[in-house]
Structures are given as C-alpha cells and as structure tokens.
Scaffold this motif. Structure first.
Motif, short mmCIF file in Angstrom:
data_model
loop_
_atom_site.label_atom_id
_atom_site.label_comp_id
_atom_site.label_asym_id
_atom_site.label_seq_id
_atom_site.Cartn_x
_atom_site.Cartn_y
_atom_site.Cartn_z
N ARG A 1 20.58 2.81 10.24
CA ARG A 1 20.74 1.46 10.78
C ARG A 1 19.42 0.70 10.62
O ARG A 1 18.34 1.25 10.83
N ARG B 1 28.09 -2.18 4.69
CA ARG B 1 27.11 -2.98 5.41
C ARG B 1 26.51 -3.98 4.42
O ARG B 1 25.62 -3.62 3.63
N THR C 1 26.74 0.33 -4.54
CA THR C 1 25.97 -0.03 -3.35
C THR C 1 24.49 0.22 -3.65
O THR C 1 24.14 0.74 -4.71
N ASP D 1 25.69 2.90 2.25
CA ASP D 1 26.79 1.99 2.62
C ASP D 1 26.38 0.52 2.48
O ASP D 1 27.17 -0.38 2.77
N HIS D 2 25.13 0.27 2.10
CA HIS D 2 24.62 -1.11 2.03
C HIS D 2 24.92 -1.71 0.66
O HIS D 2 24.55 -1.13 -0.37
N LEU E 1 16.97 2.02 5.01
CA LEU E 1 18.13 1.72 4.16
C LEU E 1 18.34 2.86 3.14
O LEU E 1 19.47 3.33 2.96
N GLY F 1 27.21 -7.69 11.59
CA GLY F 1 26.62 -6.44 11.09
C GLY F 1 26.06 -6.55 9.69
O GLY F 1 25.84 -5.53 9.03
N CYS F 2 25.86 -7.79 9.22
CA CYS F 2 25.25 -7.98 7.91
C CYS F 2 23.74 -8.11 8.09
O CYS F 2 23.26 -8.52 9.14
N ALA F 3 22.99 -7.78 7.04
CA ALA F 3 21.53 -7.93 7.08
C ALA F 3 21.13 -9.08 6.16
O ALA F 3 21.76 -9.32 5.13
N ASN G 1 20.17 5.52 4.48
CA ASN G 1 21.44 5.05 5.04
C ASN G 1 21.42 4.96 6.56
O ASN G 1 22.43 5.22 7.23
N ARG H 1 32.97 -5.50 5.84
CA ARG H 1 32.60 -4.75 7.06
C ARG H 1 33.75 -3.85 7.50
O ARG H 1 33.54 -2.72 7.92
#
Ligand code: FE2
Length: 265
Positions: free
Chosen positions: A240, A134, A101, A106-107, A235, A160-162, A238, A129
C-alpha cells in the motif's frame, strides 16, 4: 530514486527513438541517482499499439540487453510496465491480458486525453478498482479538468487511486497551469508518486534531481523522500502506498529509529 514512469524503450512510441538514445537516457538516470526504472511505453490503440505479448517482450529484452552490455545493469534495474490509455476498451484490454501493470504488481499506470471528461475517466477508474487494480494516474496535473478544479482528483484518491506527478511539471516544463496544479496537489498532501515521464536525453530527461530539490526545499525532505523513494519502493513490493503523515503514525516517540523502520519500507 526510483523512476516509475519512463519512455526508455526504443522504437515503440514517441519516447526514445534509438538504441543510442536509450543508452544515453539510462546513463543520465544512473548518474542522477536513479536505481530502478519501470519502463512504461504508451499503450494507445491506433496510435501506439503496444500490448502485452511477444513483440513488446522483445522490445523490453532489447533494452535490458543494451543496459547489461554497457555494464549499467548493476546500478540500474529495469522493470516492465506500460502507460495504459483510458477509453471504452480499457476494461476489455485488461480482461484479455493485453495490459501490463507496473512491474507485475496490482498497480496500473493509466493516462487519459488531456481534455477528457472527469466523470468518464472516473467511471473507468472505478471499474478498474472493482477488478482489484490500483490505478496510478499519470500526470494528473496536466489534465485540463484538474487544472480547472482538482476536486475530481481527490475523488479518485478516495477511490484508492494514486496520483503521479511528472517531475517536469514541478519545474515548470509544462507551463504555469501544470506547475500550479502540481504544487497545489503537493500542498494538500494528495501526491503519492512522481516520475520523470522522460522521452529523450535532452529535454524530457530521466534526471529528476531539480524537482526533488524543489520539493524538499518548498515542502519537506520527508515528503520528497516519500514520493521519490519510499512509495516507489513499496509499489515494487506491491505494498500500500503512503500519504505524507502516514509514515510516522505511532512512531514519533522513538528518536533512534533507522530510516527503514521509520518508513516501514
Ligand atoms: Fe508518459
């Protein structure tokens, strides 16, 4: 600025091809105001077989040593990550511990084929997800389905994806369709992240200033700050990621807030 997408590790993919080239890229990043880079080699089975493990660790180690040996490590922190590829085996690779990641958070940075079926890609994102990942979608503005209709991307955002734009798309490096789609996504406030996606020191470089100026001028300084600085910093912790507008919720009345308080970094 923080660059969350950069092919600066040498000799592992179609990015930097040598030690000297990686050093030039690091110098460009540092000189253009980048303080942190997440190094993200492609991880495309059969093409660029970069998976979590000793070999890739050694490649990251060589880059980190290069940056330290040249006295750049105090100005430029390097974090580890990868650009994972969406296919039938992505979930297995995640479960087998083969994916890295972004900076251990978690991204997960993920790309798909440019001509991918958006429903197929969406299915993989949904399964990621459900496993607590994420997904950060690499350069959505360059996928053909998104250029035809960005609605699929908005479904991914709802999930919930960026969305991470390439700075070169904003400046027109990838043609008018990518640029138009990037500007549309910015215009509707759907973009949370941007990255250089640098591959070298001459054409696709780590210098994101032109894109940052363009976004500050065409949209707003706050929006540029959000996607180049604030969200990437969140990010790395970690946290939001924010959308434009989120940052000032309930805070607009206090005119004496520091930038840090304003953004909640
Ligand atoms: Fe990339």
């Amino acid at each position: 600025m923080i660059d969350i997408h950069c092919h600066i590790v040498y000799g592992v993919d179609d990015g930097s091809y040598s030690k000297a080239e990686s050093l030039r890229m690091a110098q460009i990043a540092a000189h253009s105001g980048v303080t942190d880079i997440i190094a993200t080699p492609h991880s495309i089975p059969g093409m660029f077989d970069n998976f979590a493990g000793e070999e890739l660790d050694a490649a990251f180690g060589r880059l980190e040593k290069l940056i330290a040996d040249n006295g750049l490590d105090e100005r430029l922190r390097v974090h580890r990550g990868m650009e994972a590829f969406a296919n039938d085996d992505t979930l297995d690779r995640l479960e087998n511990g083969q994916l890295l990641t972004l900076a251990g958070t978690d991204h997960l940075l993920i790309e798909c084929e440019f001509g991918e079926d958006p429903e197929y890609f969406g299915g993989i994102l949904l399964r990621l997800r459900r496993r607590g990942i994420r997904p950060v979608i690499a350069h959505p503005e360059r996928y053909y389905f998104a250029q035809d209709d960005p609605k699929f991307l908005l479904d991914y955002v709802d999930m919930g994806c960026a969305l991470q734009l390439d700075s070169g798309s904003v400046t027109g490096m990838f043609g008018h369709r990518s640029r138009r789609t990037a500007l549309e996504l910015l215009d509707i406030g759907a973009v949370q992240l941007i990255g250089s996606d640098a591959h070298d020191s001459e054409s696709r470089t780590p210098d994101m200033r032109e894109a940052a100026d363009l976004i500050a001028n065409e949209f707003s300084h706050r929006y540029a700050e959000l996607i180049f600085d604030v969200n990437p910093a969140r990010l790395l912790k970690n946290r939001r990621l924010l959308f434009p507008g989120d940052e000032s919720e309930g805070k607009r009345r206090d005119p004496f807030m520091t930038d840090e308080e304003f953004w909640g970094v």
